[in-house]
Design a protein around this motif. Structure first.
Motif, short mmCIF file in Angstrom:
data_model
loop_
_atom_site.label_atom_id
_atom_site.label_comp_id
_atom_site.label_asym_id
_atom_site.label_seq_id
_atom_site.Cartn_x
_atom_site.Cartn_y
_atom_site.Cartn_z
N VAL A 486 -2.05 -0.93 -4.19
CA VAL A 486 -0.95 -0.05 -3.77
C VAL A 486 0.32 -0.31 -4.57
CG1 VAL A 486 0.56 0.59 -1.86
CG2 VAL A 486 -1.86 0.14 -1.45
N TYR A 487 0.91 0.76 -5.02
CA TYR A 487 2.21 0.68 -5.70
C TYR A 487 3.29 1.24 -4.79
CZ TYR A 487 -0.13 -0.43 -10.06
OH TYR A 487 -0.86 -1.05 -11.02
N PRO A 488 4.47 0.65 -4.86
CA PRO A 488 5.55 1.13 -3.98
C PRO A 488 6.03 2.50 -4.43
CG PRO A 488 6.39 -0.56 -5.45
CD PRO A 488 4.93 -0.45 -5.72
N LEU A 489 6.57 3.22 -3.49
CA LEU A 489 7.16 4.49 -3.81
C LEU A 489 8.55 4.51 -3.21
CD1 LEU A 489 5.64 7.45 -4.73
CD2 LEU A 489 6.88 7.98 -2.67
N VAL A 490 9.51 4.39 -4.08
CA VAL A 490 10.88 4.42 -3.60
C VAL A 490 11.39 5.83 -3.80
CG1 VAL A 490 13.16 3.40 -3.82
CG2 VAL A 490 11.13 2.05 -4.33
N GLU A 491 11.91 6.40 -2.73
CA GLU A 491 12.21 7.82 -2.79
C GLU A 491 13.14 8.22 -3.93
OE1 GLU A 491 13.28 9.24 1.13
OE2 GLU A 491 11.44 8.25 1.81
N GLU A 492 14.15 7.41 -4.18
CA GLU A 492 15.14 7.81 -5.18
C GLU A 492 14.51 8.08 -6.54
OE1 GLU A 492 17.19 4.36 -3.24
OE2 GLU A 492 15.48 5.58 -2.70
N ASN A 558 -15.52 -0.61 4.61
CA ASN A 558 -16.11 -1.38 3.52
C ASN A 558 -15.06 -1.90 2.53
OD1 ASN A 558 -18.48 -2.36 2.18
ND2 ASN A 558 -18.06 -0.84 0.59
N ALA A 559 -13.84 -1.43 2.66
CA ALA A 559 -12.77 -1.92 1.78
C ALA A 559 -12.27 -3.24 2.33
CB ALA A 559 -11.65 -0.89 1.71
N THR A 560 -12.34 -4.28 1.52
CA THR A 560 -12.00 -5.61 2.02
C THR A 560 -10.85 -6.26 1.27
OG1 THR A 560 -13.65 -6.59 0.58
CG2 THR A 560 -14.33 -6.09 2.84
N ILE A 561 -10.36 -5.60 0.23
CA ILE A 561 -9.24 -6.20 -0.49
C ILE A 561 -8.08 -5.22 -0.57
CG2 ILE A 561 -8.47 -7.33 -2.62
CD1 ILE A 561 -11.36 -7.82 -3.31
N MET A 562 -6.92 -5.72 -0.24
CA MET A 562 -5.70 -4.92 -0.36
C MET A 562 -4.77 -5.67 -1.31
SD MET A 562 -3.38 -2.61 0.32
CE MET A 562 -4.28 -1.61 1.48
N ILE A 563 -4.50 -5.06 -2.44
CA ILE A 563 -3.54 -5.66 -3.36
C ILE A 563 -2.27 -4.82 -3.31
CG2 ILE A 563 -3.02 -6.20 -5.77
CD1 ILE A 563 -5.96 -6.71 -6.20
N VAL A 564 -1.15 -5.47 -3.07
CA VAL A 564 0.12 -4.74 -3.05
C VAL A 564 0.96 -5.17 -4.24
CG1 VAL A 564 2.16 -4.15 -1.71
CG2 VAL A 564 0.03 -4.72 -0.54
N GLU A 565 1.22 -4.24 -5.13
CA GLU A 565 2.06 -4.53 -6.29
C GLU A 565 3.54 -4.46 -5.88
OE1 GLU A 565 1.20 -5.46 -9.25
OE2 GLU A 565 -0.98 -5.11 -9.19
N HIS A 566 4.36 -5.25 -6.55
CA HIS A 566 5.80 -5.31 -6.23
C HIS A 566 6.00 -5.49 -4.73
CE1 HIS A 566 6.69 -4.04 -10.28
NE2 HIS A 566 5.96 -2.96 -10.12
N ALA A 567 5.26 -6.42 -4.17
CA ALA A 567 5.29 -6.58 -2.71
C ALA A 567 6.70 -6.84 -2.21
CB ALA A 567 4.36 -7.72 -2.31
N GLU A 568 7.53 -7.42 -3.07
CA GLU A 568 8.89 -7.76 -2.62
C GLU A 568 9.70 -6.51 -2.30
OE1 GLU A 568 7.84 -8.12 -5.73
OE2 GLU A 568 9.29 -7.16 -7.06
N ARG A 569 9.23 -5.36 -2.74
CA ARG A 569 9.99 -4.14 -2.46
C ARG A 569 9.65 -3.51 -1.12
NH1 ARG A 569 9.42 -0.47 -7.69
NH2 ARG A 569 9.57 -2.07 -9.30
N PHE A 570 8.66 -4.07 -0.43
CA PHE A 570 8.25 -3.48 0.84
C PHE A 570 8.86 -4.23 2.01
CE2 PHE A 570 4.92 -2.22 -2.03
CZ PHE A 570 4.52 -0.97 -1.59
#
Ligand code: ADP
Ligand code: MG
Length: 699
Positions: A486-492, A558-570
């Protein structure tokens, strides 16, 4: 002078005209009342200033007052930045850096300015620096500070500063106004309430919040104004609570054949105790003859959907239709698919109503709903459009209710003849707050998770471990599992972030070849999203790259891995939601938070909370502490008026006191008709007028 004088336009105040009027309106200041309640965001006095000499790296936010001795834009690797050096009386210097808006900032400072900087000091090299500090230019005020006065600093920003509305300007304008009209400001609170809560009187508090004599007076003023705010909200809740009792609702019979059949044969698992007791609560409500208003709160993965399905079958057993509203199309589609799986065998007819359907299809669906051909309508907010009518709606369910605005929820519950309402949320709300926010709702809490779940293992990783992370994912894929990235989505900067996800996708396709990698984001058409999800459900895609569109509700066990990119932004709650997308089957699941190595100490601490616990309740409390309730339960989310000065959970004691007094008062005088309460009634109407109305419709 009556209260209405406060309702006059702010342009009546000396010093406010022309563009200032518009800029203030954008900041929410339209009337004289708004201006008086435009609270300082910070105060400055001798005791709140830290000498540069005394700065330490572990300090959170501090204020430093110094003289600008050097200011310039600097070209760096990552673009232009603006730097200045300030020196204070201790003789030491500190650096301030702006990475963004360098051009604008540049015009704000000249050598020799005296400025108060507010921010977190960090040590770089031999010097302390602040990145993007808040600042207030002082000049003339410096002298006042030396005489021990407290100076109010107001919320700033380019727009306000652009029309000369600096902190200093606000002080002058408000000061002049109070000098001329201070005596005319009325007290709106009944004297017995003021006495019982030992409140400073209203007009005095308004003066003191802007021009406090000393810290004690300031605190008394803050207490009074916080109380005023909390008390007002509680009065409205108390009135709602009184009013709600009288609503009749459809009287359902005991759960019948359909619901029994579903629970006995339709499920591949036993209901948890928590699910059963929630269902009992719901059944009792729906048979009572009064309209149900229940909040079903259960952590991500606790199995709220099944409860919703059973409740809808109960409705159908009694001859009523149900509506099931979800915040996103992806989620609505998924619910629809799930419901079909459960309910097709029982011959229950379901329709899916979302935006952007071909006209003919939409009309057919609307007709089915209107004629009762459909027993259940699942959809997005398309369900609450004007032209949607039900033949006999008995139950309205809102999934992930915190994602909807108050008006949207209200509409849902106005459809037909007051259906029962069930709001579902995974956002665990600390009890104290639940009382405030949902004081007018009954609450069922599901604390228990379905058996056999293994807690998700969470890790915090930085770029340098990327290779290992991918190798791990590949290993799991080869065991037959699937992965979200998952990639963050910042509205601006939606476009830019999308680029992130898109370029990430291109790269990941190469990395994981020959396994297929899908991409999903909010700008895709409905069909594209649907196709992508289907392919992921079928495990054709092993990896799904996504923006946060998948944040809520998506269920692929069946999905067992969640990778969050730029987690610090969430935010933490958002991360918890994302993590909730895995750990849904019996396999061990993993959540890997990828953070920027350069992210702040606070960000790391925050992310560590995720590593340390899977408990949504603890996470939400931590989140609340970090962000404050105002943000956590923004108006849009909670449907309650925004708090301007009170802070939760910090002011929870004051809240309890306000709540007791407010509920007591409404009990004695429900409509505030007594003469001693007239000013309060006017005050509430003036402050919350329309919002109060909206609120009462939800309740
Ligand atoms: P949420 O509360 O987050 O909406 P869901 O309703 O999506 O959770 O349920 C999560 C998963 O748990 C689903 O795959 C669902 O089929 C499964 N589930 C629900 N109830 C139970 C139960 N009692 N036992 C086992 N699995 C369950
Ligand atoms: Mg759900």
């Amino acid at each position: 002078m009556s209260i209405s004088f406060l309702e006059q336009g702010v342009q009546r105040v000396q010093g406010i005209k022309g563009r200032r009027v518009d800029v203030l309106a954008d900041a929410g200041v339209r009337t004289i009342r708004d201006l008086l309640h435009y609270y300082p965001r910070r105060y400055l006095d001798r005791s709140s200033i830290v000498p540069i000499r005394a700065l330490r790296g572990d300090m959170s936010s501090v204020t430093v007052v110094g003289e600008v001795i050097l200011a310039d834009t600097v070209r760096g690797r990552t673009g232009q930045r603006f730097e200045l050096i300030a020196q204070d009386e201790s003789g030491q210097v500190m650096k301030c850096v702006w990475f963004k808006g360098a051009q604008w900032i540049r015009g704000r400072f000249s050598k020799g300015d005296r400025v108060a900087f507010h921010g977190k000091p960090q040590r770089y090299g031999g010097m302390f620096s602040m990145a993007h500090p808040d600042f207030d230019k002082l000049d003339a005020e410096s002298r006042t500070l030396d005489t021990g006065r407290i100076i109010a600093l107001y919320p700033g920003g380019a727009a306000l500063t652009g029309v000369g509305l600096t902190s200093r300007a606000f002080r002058h304008i408000i000061h002049d106004f109070l000098t001329q009209h201070g005596e005319e400001i009325p007290e709106s609170f009944p004297s017995d309430i003021c006495e019982a809560a030992q409140l400073m009187d209203g007009p005095a508090a308004l003066r003191a919040i802007h021009f406090p004599e000393d810290r004690d007076e300031l605190e008394a003023a803050q207490r009074r104004l916080k109380f005023e705010e909390l008390f007002s909200v509680q009065i409205m809740l108390a009135q709602l609570r009184r009013r709600r009792i009288v609503h009749a609702g459809p009287r359902f019979e005991a759960p019948g054949a359909l619901m029994r059949k579903f629970l006995q044969d339709g499920l591949p698992f036993e209901l948890t105790g928590a699910q059963q007791s929630a269902l009992k609560d719901i059944a009792r409500d729906m048979r009572s003859g009064k309209q149900m208003r229940r909040l079903l709160q259960g952590d991500v993965g606790s199995g709220k959907t099944v409860v919703a399905v059973a409740a809808m079958l109960h409705a159908l057993d009694s001859g009523y239709q149900s509506a099931f509203m979800a915040p996103t199309e992806i989620l609505a589609e998924q619910h629809y698919a799930n419901l079909r799986k459960y309910l097709d065998p029982l011959d229950v007819r379901i329709r899916l109503l979302v935006g952007g359907l071909p006209k003919a299809e939409r009309e057919k669906i609307l007709a089915d709903i209107a004629e009762g051909e459909a027993s259940i309508a699942v959809g997005t907010h398309a369900l609450i459009q004007e032209d949607v009518t039900f033949r006999r709606l008995g139950l309205a369910i809102v999934d992930e209710q915190h994602r909807f605005g108050v008006m949207q929820r209200a509409r849902m519950f106005e459809m037909g003849a007051r259906p029962h309402m069930l709001l579902m949320t995974a956002t665990p709300i600390p009890r104290s707050l639940a009382m405030t926010l949902y004081g007018d709702l009954d609450v069922s809490i599901m604390k228990e998770m379905p058996a056999g779940r293994r807690p998700v293992r969470t890790a915090l990783r930085y770029d340098k471990s990327r290779e290992q992370v991918y190798a791990f994912v590949r290993g799991e894929i080869e065991k037959g599992r699937q992965c979200y990235i998952v990639y963050p989505l910042v509205e601006e900067s939606e476009k830019m972030d999308l680029k992130d996800a898109e370029s990430g996708h291109a790269e990941l396709k190469k990395i994981f070849a020959p396994h297929k990698v899908g991409l999903i984001h909010g700008r895709m058409s409905r069909g594209e999203k649907e196709d992508t999800m289907t392919l992921f459900h079928r495990a054709d895609f092993k990896v799904l790259v996504a923006t946060t569109v998948i944040e809520v509700g998506v269920d692929v066990s069946n999905a067992t891995i969640m990778i969050v990119e730029h987690a610090e932004r969430f935010g933490l709650s958002q991360l918890h939601q994302l993590r909730g997308r895995v750990g849904r089957g019996g396999e061990q699941s993993y959540c890997i938070l990828m953070a920027d190595y350069k992210c702040t100490h606070e960000a790391r601490e925050r992310l560590q909370v995720m590593v340390d616990t899977n408990d949504g309740f603890r996470i939400s409390e931590a989140d609340l502490k970090i962000r404050g309730a105002g943000d956590f339960f923004g108006t849009r989310q909670s449907g309650l008026p925004e708090l301007k000065i009170a802070e939760l959970p910090g002011d929870v004691e004051l809240l309890t006191e306000a709540r007791d007094l407010a509920f007591g008062l409404v009990k004695r005088d429900p409509d505030l008709k007594e003469s001693g309460h007239a000013a309060l009634r006017e005050h509430l109407h003036a402050v919350y007028g329309d919002q109060g109305m909206g609120l009462s419709r939800v309740g």
